[in-house]
Scaffold this motif. Sequence first.
Motif, PDB file in Angstrom:
ATOM      1  N   ALA A   1     -41.778  96.545 -25.926  1.00 24.28           N
ATOM      2  CA  ALA A   1     -41.677  95.630 -24.950  1.00 24.28           C
ATOM      3  C   ALA A   1     -42.896  94.799 -24.953  1.00 24.28           C
ATOM      4  O   ALA A   1     -42.766  93.431 -24.610  1.00 24.28           O
ATOM      5  CB  ALA A   1     -41.968  96.417 -23.542  1.00 24.28           C
ATOM      6  N   TYR A   2     -44.067  95.444 -25.306  1.00 23.15           N
ATOM      7  CA  TYR A   2     -45.290  94.402 -25.628  1.00 23.15           C
ATOM      8  C   TYR A   2     -45.029  93.305 -26.677  1.00 23.15           C
ATOM      9  O   TYR A   2     -45.154  92.054 -26.530  1.00 23.15           O
ATOM     10  CB  TYR A   2     -46.631  95.291 -25.875  1.00 23.15           C
ATOM     11  N   GLY A   3     -44.322  93.771 -27.658  1.00 22.63           N
ATOM     12  CA  GLY A   3     -43.933  92.934 -28.783  1.00 22.63           C
ATOM     13  C   GLY A   3     -43.179  91.925 -28.447  1.00 22.63           C
ATOM     14  O   GLY A   3     -43.324  90.733 -28.689  1.00 22.63           O
ATOM     15  N   TRP A   4     -42.093  92.179 -27.700  1.00 21.91           N
ATOM     16  CA  TRP A   4     -41.109  91.236 -27.012  1.00 21.91           C
ATOM     17  C   TRP A   4     -41.870  90.215 -26.164  1.00 21.91           C
ATOM     18  O   TRP A   4     -41.714  89.181 -26.331  1.00 21.91           O
ATOM     19  CB  TRP A   4     -39.840  91.629 -26.290  1.00 21.91           C
ATOM     20  N   SER A   5     -42.870  90.788 -25.298  1.00 23.50           N
ATOM     21  CA  SER A   5     -43.680  89.849 -24.269  1.00 23.50           C
ATOM     22  C   SER A   5     -44.526  88.829 -25.240  1.00 23.50           C
ATOM     23  O   SER A   5     -44.436  87.697 -24.965  1.00 23.50           O
ATOM     24  CB  SER A   5     -44.581  90.694 -23.514  1.00 23.50           C
ATOM     25  N   VAL A   6     -45.141  89.223 -26.210  1.00 28.92           N
ATOM     26  CA  VAL A   6     -45.856  88.405 -27.111  1.00 28.92           C
ATOM     27  C   VAL A   6     -45.019  87.446 -27.498  1.00 28.92           C
ATOM     28  O   VAL A   6     -45.389  85.942 -27.624  1.00 28.92           O
ATOM     29  CB  VAL A   6     -46.730  89.426 -28.295  1.00 28.92           C
ATOM     30  N   ASP A   7     -44.147  87.751 -28.210  1.00 30.38           N
ATOM     31  CA  ASP A   7     -42.814  86.608 -28.528  1.00 30.38           C
ATOM     32  C   ASP A   7     -42.548  85.688 -27.496  1.00 30.38           C
ATOM     33  O   ASP A   7     -42.306  84.536 -27.754  1.00 30.38           O
ATOM     34  CB  ASP A   7     -41.794  87.155 -29.245  1.00 30.38           C
ATOM     35  N   PHE A   8     -42.182  86.178 -26.434  1.00 34.49           N
ATOM     36  CA  PHE A   8     -41.646  85.243 -25.346  1.00 34.49           C
ATOM     37  C   PHE A   8     -42.583  84.306 -24.813  1.00 34.49           C
ATOM     38  O   PHE A   8     -42.445  83.345 -24.764  1.00 34.49           O
ATOM     39  CB  PHE A   8     -41.234  86.277 -24.028  1.00 34.49           C
TER      40      PHE A   8
END
Length: 181
Positions: free
Chosen positions: A160-167
């Motif tokens: 979820a953190y990695g997805w947030s960074v990408d978003f």
Amino acid sequence: MRHESGVEAAVEKEGGELLTAWLTGLVRSRDYGQLAQLRRTGTETSAHIRAGWCGPREQREVFERVAFLFAVYHQGRSVPSYGHGSLGAAARRIGDGAGRGPENPGAQRLFDRVVASRRVPWRHLQHTVARLRACDQHPPSWARLAEDLVRWHDRKARIAYGWSVDFHAPEKQTKRKDPTT
């Protein structure tokens, strides 16, 4: 211990790629019957079972549900999309002329619901894929999505953190300032 996790990672990656190859083959061969089966919820169809075979036995549900998301995105399409990037990068493409990703309040609210979930947020993932389809934007990499969801509960993976960074990644600069001027 290290060797086992490396083997598991290889199996997961192979599974996501295998699933994507099978699913894109269904679109290319116009096997609308199996794609329609994958869109059915509440019943285990032969197509769901075949999708589950692409991954490790203990991860069958993840592969079956990623196949469902793929079928939702590809409904009525004759050209398969392998997708690219993470779900966060894909969600960044949701929106309209007024803004996309973090600049679009609807996309931001949807994405916040995805990454706030402790359990795999299947319903919100379905809404995200449906929004990408409606906005005519590329989906996430199906192989990577399967791999990420297999590791959703792994605290070290921090999906979820990695997805947030990408978003929330800053926009790429289209024009560079000449340092000599």
